[in-house]
Each structure stands twice: as C-alpha cells, then as structure tokens.
Enzyme design. Sequence first.
Site, PDB file in Angstrom:
ATOM      1  CE1 TYR A  73      -4.067   0.990  -0.619  1.00 41.06           C
ATOM      2  CE2 TYR A  73      -3.767   2.395   1.419  1.00 41.06           C
ATOM      3  CZ  TYR A  73      -4.348   2.286   0.197  1.00 41.06           C
ATOM      4  OH  TYR A  73      -5.391   2.673  -0.324  1.00 41.06           O
TER       5      TYR A  73
ATOM      6  CG  HIS B 264       3.188   6.092   1.983  1.00 41.42           C
ATOM      7  ND1 HIS B 264       4.140   6.224   2.435  1.00 41.42           N
ATOM      8  CD2 HIS B 264       2.037   5.110   3.748  1.00 41.42           C
ATOM      9  CE1 HIS B 264       4.702   5.729   3.634  1.00 41.42           C
ATOM     10  NE2 HIS B 264       3.877   5.088   4.107  1.00 41.42           N
TER      11      HIS B 264
ATOM     12  CD  GLN C  17      10.054  -1.817  11.703  1.00 40.83           C
ATOM     13  OE1 GLN C  17       9.356  -2.255  11.729  1.00 40.83           O
ATOM     14  NE2 GLN C  17       9.888  -1.643  10.619  1.00 40.83           N
TER      15      GLN C  17
ATOM     16  CG  ASP D 212       7.553   1.426  11.423  1.00 41.06           C
ATOM     17  OD1 ASP D 212       6.666   1.612  12.378  1.00 41.06           O
ATOM     18  OD2 ASP D 212       7.801   2.038   9.951  1.00 41.06           O
TER      19      ASP D 212
ATOM     20  N   GLY E 270       6.367   7.633   1.186  1.00 44.27           N
ATOM     21  CA  GLY E 270       7.332   7.519   2.043  1.00 44.27           C
ATOM     22  C   GLY E 270       7.929   6.172   1.454  1.00 44.27           C
ATOM     23  CG  HIS E 271       6.290   2.358   0.677  1.00 46.53           C
ATOM     24  ND1 HIS E 271       4.485   2.628   1.737  1.00 46.53           N
ATOM     25  CD2 HIS E 271       6.087   1.658   2.438  1.00 46.53           C
ATOM     26  CE1 HIS E 271       4.312   2.287   2.595  1.00 46.53           C
ATOM     27  NE2 HIS E 271       4.920   0.864   3.039  1.00 46.53           N
TER      28      HIS E 271
ATOM     29  CD  GLN F   9      15.995   8.639  10.042  1.00 49.30           C
ATOM     30  OE1 GLN F   9      15.173   9.881  10.232  1.00 49.30           O
ATOM     31  NE2 GLN F   9      17.825   8.451   9.801  1.00 49.30           N
TER      32      GLN F   9
HETATM   33  O1  PAF Z   1       7.924  -1.779   8.118  1.00 54.13           O
HETATM   34  C1  PAF Z   1       7.220  -2.286   7.323  1.00 54.13           C
HETATM   35  O2  PAF Z   1       6.451  -2.279   6.630  1.00 54.13           O
HETATM   36  C2  PAF Z   1       7.269  -4.090   8.070  1.00 54.13           C
HETATM   37  O3  PAF Z   1       7.348  -4.015   9.663  1.00 54.13           O
HETATM   38  C3  PAF Z   1       8.804  -4.909   7.379  1.00 54.13           C
HETATM   39  C4  PAF Z   1       9.859  -3.809   8.003  1.00 54.13           C
HETATM   40  C5  PAF Z   1       8.337  -4.195   6.280  1.00 54.13           C
HETATM   41  C6  PAF Z   1       8.262  -6.542   8.271  1.00 54.13           C
HETATM   42  O4  PAF Z   1       7.581  -6.992   8.108  1.00 54.13           O
END
Ligand code: PAF
Length: 282
Positions: A32, A34, A153, A150, A36-37, A148
């Site tokens: 999905y 946006h 993470q 997350d 950011g990706h 960043q």
């Molecule tokens: O940040 C995300 O979209 C998810 O946590 C990831 C890193 C793809 C792991 O499923």
Amino acid sequence: MKIISDVHKLQHICLDLRSQGKKIALVPTMGYFHEGHLSLMRWARQNCEQLIVSLFVNPTQFAPNEDLEAYPRDLDRDKKLAQKEKVDILFTPKPEALYLPGHCTWVEVPDLAQNLCAKARPTHFRGVATIVCKLFNLTLPHLAVFGQKDWQQLTIIKRMVKDLNLPIEVVGRPIVREPDGLAMSSRNTYLTPAERKQASFIYKGLLMAQTMVKQTHVQAETIKNALKEFYKKNLPSGKIDYIELVHPEQLTPVSLIDQPTLLAVAIFLGHARLIDNIVLRV
Ligand code: PAF
C-alpha cells in the site's frame, strides 16, 4: 520488473546475482505504497544495481486483536508504482510460503523491545525481526533500507544485524510527511476527515518540544507534561499510548535533555494507532 512469489525462485535468483557481483538493495515493505515507501525505493535505486522490494503483510507482527485483516492492500496499484521506481524484483510471497507448518524459530532482540511500542505490542518486534531476518536470507542484500518513522524497528534491525554478523548495511531514511506535517503511513487511511485534521498536531507537538529544548536544557518530564497538554487541547479524539524521551540508540529513558534525544510518541486516533518521532537536538 519481475514479480516473484516463489521463495526458492527468489533465493536462486539472488544467489545468482551475488555470484555475478551485483550490488543488491532490499526495501522491505507491507505494501500500500505511499511517498515514504517510494522515497526508500528511490534512494536504494541510486545506491545499488539490483533493487528488490518485498511486499508482505507479515502476520506474525500483528497480535490477534490488531489490524491484520483490515491492513490496506492494493497489489495492482503497488505493482505500477514499483515499476515506475524501476524496481527490478517485486517479491510478493504468500504467508504459507514463508511460515511453513511447524514454524517455531524466532529472532528476538529483547533489550530493545521493552519500552515504546513494545509495551502495547509485546510480540510485535519478534515478528518483525524474524521476518526481516528471513527476507535477508532470501535476498542476500548488501543494503537494506528502512524508514525512520519506525525508529524502534530500525534500531532493533541494526542491532540484530550486528549481533548476528550479517554482512548487510542497514540504512535509515528520513520520515516523509504530508504538507501539514503528518508522517506518511498506510494506516492514515483509517482516519475520518475530522481525525485526519487532528492528526497533523502530532508532529506540531514534536516541533513544539524541539523549540523548548533549543531554549534551555529541559527535564524530560517537563516536555512530556507540555506535550500531554498540547495533545489534550489539539487532539481531543486522540488517546495517548506513550510519550517517551529515550537515548536514540539504546532506547533507554533520558531524564535531562542535554544531548540528542529521541522523542517518540504513539497515539490512538479512531481506528488508527499513529506513531511519530523526532531527534531533539540541544
Ligand atoms: O515496516 C514495515 O513495513 C514492516 O514492519 C516490515 C519491516 C516490512 C516487516 O514486516
């Protein structure tokens, strides 16, 4: 662009790319897409020869009461966007291909998964670290790129890579924001128009904290209290999950802001739980 869902086929191709000496970058995503990706893909595209994007809504990072089913998905749209960013391989596995019956091996980074988001989502980071480790093993990347937003993470994945001696450079890229400051997230689609308006105050609160810190060395508690008041006034439909001030790498609580400090927040708003952060610089 190749679209691959077969785990063995992907691994075979990546082994081949490595043996040809190609520099591989991986952008792990849950789809999905946006801006950011797309910004992660663009950065990776410029820094590798083979760009792999994984698109997998990883069930093990969702607790039973969370939004796994509702998580937004639109594969056709994502395929087009990935193609536009000149992605070489879009990896779209099915859950049963990544989690075989009897799966029982987990990757955990417990020291960094105690506070912040881990409090409300105690099994989340175990799911994230495990899937990211699996994706690394399948794609054998030289570079792996994460946002960043997350922050916890990203910190956990950096630690995992270091602790497990994985030969991968983990790159964190800046948060991409909407014009009014809201951090881009696939979960923003859960917001009603009224909630969406309030959501812009999440970042405005972080900027207010940055201003407080610039003027003098401040106690973390003072910032927390000011932010609580700010959110109560400007985000009346929101419910604060946490407001924390921590060391940016160790994620341990900080009481006096006299060095760069991560201010991270999570707020429940309607059906969404929104996170954001800023590194406060004195
Ligand atoms: O940040 C995300 O979209 C998810 O946590 C990831 C890193 C793809 C792991 O499923």
